[in-house]
Scaffold this active site. Structure first.
Site, PDB file in Angstrom:
ATOM      1  N   LYS A 241     -52.579 -15.422-101.563  1.00 33.63           N
ATOM      2  CA  LYS A 241     -52.657 -14.523-100.598  1.00 33.63           C
ATOM      3  C   LYS A 241     -52.841 -13.545-101.880  1.00 33.63           C
ATOM      4  O   LYS A 241     -51.462 -13.192-103.088  1.00 33.63           O
ATOM      5  CB  LYS A 241     -51.061 -13.798 -99.651  1.00 33.63           C
TER       6      LYS A 241
ATOM      7  N   LYS B  98     -39.121 -13.438 -86.016  1.00 35.99           N
ATOM      8  CA  LYS B  98     -40.287 -13.279 -84.999  1.00 35.99           C
ATOM      9  C   LYS B  98     -39.356 -12.181 -83.415  1.00 35.99           C
ATOM     10  O   LYS B  98     -38.685 -12.134 -83.285  1.00 35.99           O
ATOM     11  CB  LYS B  98     -39.826 -14.412 -84.497  1.00 35.99           C
TER      12      LYS B  98
ATOM     13  N   HIS C 268     -49.325 -21.631 -98.158  1.00 32.78           N
ATOM     14  CA  HIS C 268     -50.523 -20.521 -97.713  1.00 32.78           C
ATOM     15  C   HIS C 268     -50.363 -19.024 -98.775  1.00 32.78           C
ATOM     16  O   HIS C 268     -51.278 -18.112 -99.310  1.00 32.78           O
ATOM     17  CB  HIS C 268     -51.105 -20.300 -96.791  1.00 32.78           C
TER      18      HIS C 268
ATOM     19  N   ASP D  33     -39.164 -22.486 -92.176  1.00 32.52           N
ATOM     20  CA  ASP D  33     -40.510 -22.223 -91.758  1.00 32.52           C
ATOM     21  C   ASP D  33     -41.268 -21.351 -92.906  1.00 32.52           C
ATOM     22  O   ASP D  33     -41.789 -21.429 -93.130  1.00 32.52           O
ATOM     23  CB  ASP D  33     -40.819 -21.326 -90.298  1.00 32.52           C
TER      24      ASP D  33
ATOM     25  N   GLU E 229     -42.553 -10.133 -87.890  1.00 33.42           N
ATOM     26  CA  GLU E 229     -43.564 -10.824 -86.851  1.00 33.42           C
ATOM     27  C   GLU E 229     -42.797  -9.800 -85.535  1.00 33.42           C
ATOM     28  O   GLU E 229     -42.195 -10.328 -85.234  1.00 33.42           O
ATOM     29  CB  GLU E 229     -43.752 -12.074 -86.830  1.00 33.42           C
TER      30      GLU E 229
ATOM     31  N   HIS F 213     -42.252 -19.682 -98.148  1.00 33.59           N
ATOM     32  CA  HIS F 213     -42.817 -18.637 -98.056  1.00 33.59           C
ATOM     33  C   HIS F 213     -42.028 -17.455 -99.212  1.00 33.59           C
ATOM     34  O   HIS F 213     -42.446 -16.450-100.650  1.00 33.59           O
ATOM     35  CB  HIS F 213     -43.789 -17.768 -97.515  1.00 33.59           C
TER      36      HIS F 213
ATOM     37  N   LYS G 184     -47.043 -27.308 -96.125  1.00 31.49           N
ATOM     38  CA  LYS G 184     -46.507 -27.480 -95.253  1.00 31.49           C
ATOM     39  C   LYS G 184     -45.915 -27.223 -94.013  1.00 31.49           C
ATOM     40  O   LYS G 184     -46.484 -27.608 -93.403  1.00 31.49           O
ATOM     41  CB  LYS G 184     -45.507 -25.977 -96.048  1.00 31.49           C
TER      42      LYS G 184
END
Ligand code: BG6
Length: 462
Positions: free
Chosen positions: A175, A319, A171, A228, A209, A233, A141
């Site tokens: 998980k 973030k 990813h 992103d 995050e 996700h 990605k």
């Protein structure tokens, strides 16, 4: 579930061997696979950095050591399998060398850990040199930057590889707690009766995050939070929460249901999206001094199905927030008639699914506080608290791709449908609201969810 006819890959080739992704994710994954005896094949790195095999081995060791203690015999086994080709991706000689190095290997797995702009030339090079037949290709990605570019990338890949040989990585799907969403929902009977608009008032997902762009300013300028992590996700997590029961657990049955739910998501309206940017982002290396790229998004999404009509789904990512944690909060409706009048919206039942960095499933309930008054307090029934060490997602996903199991990878139509959901909010040139690092983003983010009792801020991992 792996298809019975799937052939195990017999070599692993990774483009971008000298790059950042290889350093952060691929070497540790290769090491983990070696430790589990799952990498008994040539492993060929390709890069363009004037390196030799010795330098590549040093890089591999440094990367693995950063992630944990290195067991020398395991590293030696990996190191002996490693080979390196230093070559320009535009030069046919690079692919002839690869063909030679592959030797007898007839079903290689090619991992393209390179910018998507290089996919066409690499895929063509592989095909021309006879490295693509019976091969699989793994791509990273972001898969495109909007619907049109994702379609163009699909066309490029399909010119050489059938869809069943293409493994698109997200990813998050590798998980354990994300896969458990599927298992937990469809491996139990007690949730299904309440998993709908009659009992669920709203759903919120927070991905927080507590760090910034960590030197990836140039990359981040091209993507921003929506590309992103939301398009991929977050929408994948949402799909697992909202989709209907798949016919079985095969890769295609799962993807068919995901496609249906992506198609039912109403394309996001700019009026239901709030973009923010942390103060200080504009002075990060690689970031424009007047950048309007968002590092925070809060949004409300609607799913137009019988099950979810009128249930708002909220997503918040950012973030430089106070903690690093990803959490789903499913707010259940209040009892139809409240006889204890001290209970507010925030005190009603909920399900909390913590997806990282620690893992937890908890059910929020009310119990009476001892005493003569009929007043209560909130408690949590912890359904599942997983502290065992979990396999890192890249190790899991690379192992699956080697075995030809595509269940945890995304299919072309699903990626395109997810782009359609975010398409209307991709190119906003409005100023994002500035927020202070260490805060929960712009204060106005709270307004959109006020009626539901507000955001539930996840706590830091204990
Ligand atoms: C990546 C994003 O896909 O996911 C990063 O590019 C983000 O910006 C990362 O930090 C988060 O992944 P995880 O597994 O640490 O939650």
């Amino acid at each position: 579930m792996v298809d019975d006819n799937a052939v195990r890959s017999d070599a692993l080739v990774f483009f971008g061997a000298t790059g950042d992704l290889a350093y952060k994710q691929i070497y540790p994954a290769l090491y983990g696979l070696t430790r589990r005896g799952q990498l008994e094949m040539p492993v060929i790195g390709i890069g363009k950095s004037n390196w030799d095999l010795g330098r590549l081995r040093e890089q591999a060791r440094a990367s693995i050591a950063e992630h944990g203690p290195v067991d020398d015999p395991t590293f030696e086994r990996l190191s002996q399998r490693l080979q390196y080709i230093d070559g320009n991706y535009l030069d046919p000689a690079t692919y002839s060398k690869l063909r030679q190095t592959l030797g007898q290997a007839a079903a290689p797995l090619h991992y393209l850990a390179i910018p998507p702009s290089l996919f066409p030339v690499v895929v063509q090079g592989l095909a021309n040199a006879g490295c693509a037949g019976h091969a699989r290709v793994v791509v990273e990605k972001p898969f495109g930057r909007d619907l049109a570019s994702a379609r163009a990338l699909d066309q490029t890949l399909h010119a050489t590889f059938p869809e069943s040989s293409i493994f698109r990585i997200d990813h998050y799907l590798g998980k354990e707690p994300v896969e458990n969403l599927l298992y937990f929902r469809f491996g139990n009977s007690f949730f299904e009766p309440i998993w709908n608009r009659t009992y669920i008032a709203s759903v919120q997902i927070t991905m927080a995050e507590n760090f910034g762009v960590q030197g990836r300013g140039r990359f981040y300028e091209e993507v921003g939070a929506i590309r992103d992590v939301v398009q991929n996700h977050m929408l994948q997590v949402l799909a697992l929460l909202a989709m209907e029961t798949p016919l079985n657990s095969s890769a295609n049955a799962l993807r068919n249901e995901k496609l249906r739910i992506f198609n039912a998501m109403r394309p996001l309206a700019p009026s239901e999206v709030l973009r923010g940017q942390f103060r200080g982002y504009r002075v990060e290396p690689g970031v424009a001094p007047d950048s309007r790229v968002e590092t925070f998004v809060a949004l409300r999404l609607h799913i137009d199905t019988w099950r979810w009509a009128d249930v708002p789904f909220y997503i918040r990512v950012g973030k430089c927030l106070p903690v690093t944690a990803t959490e789903v909060w499913v707010q259940l409706r209040r009892p139809p008639q409240m006889i204890f009048d001290e209970v507010s919206v925030r005190d009603s039942n909920y399900l909390r699914l913590r997806l990282g960095p620690d893992v937890l499933i908890a059910l929020g309930a009310r119990v009476k506080t001892p005493g003569i008054a009929l007043v209560g307090r909130n408690v949590e029934l912890v359904v599942h608290d997983e502290s065992a060490s979990l396999m890192p997602p890249y190790e899991r996903l690379l192992g699956d791709a080697i075995r030809g199991d595509g269940s945890l990878f995304t299919r072309d139509d699903c990626v395109e449908a997810a782009w359609s959901v975010v398409e209307p909010i991709l190119n906003s040139d409005s100023q994002p609201e500035i927020y202070e690092p260490g805060s929960w983003g712009p204060a106005t983010a709270g307004l959109m969810i006020q009626g539901e009792g507000g955001w539930h801020d996840p706590l830091a991992a204990g």
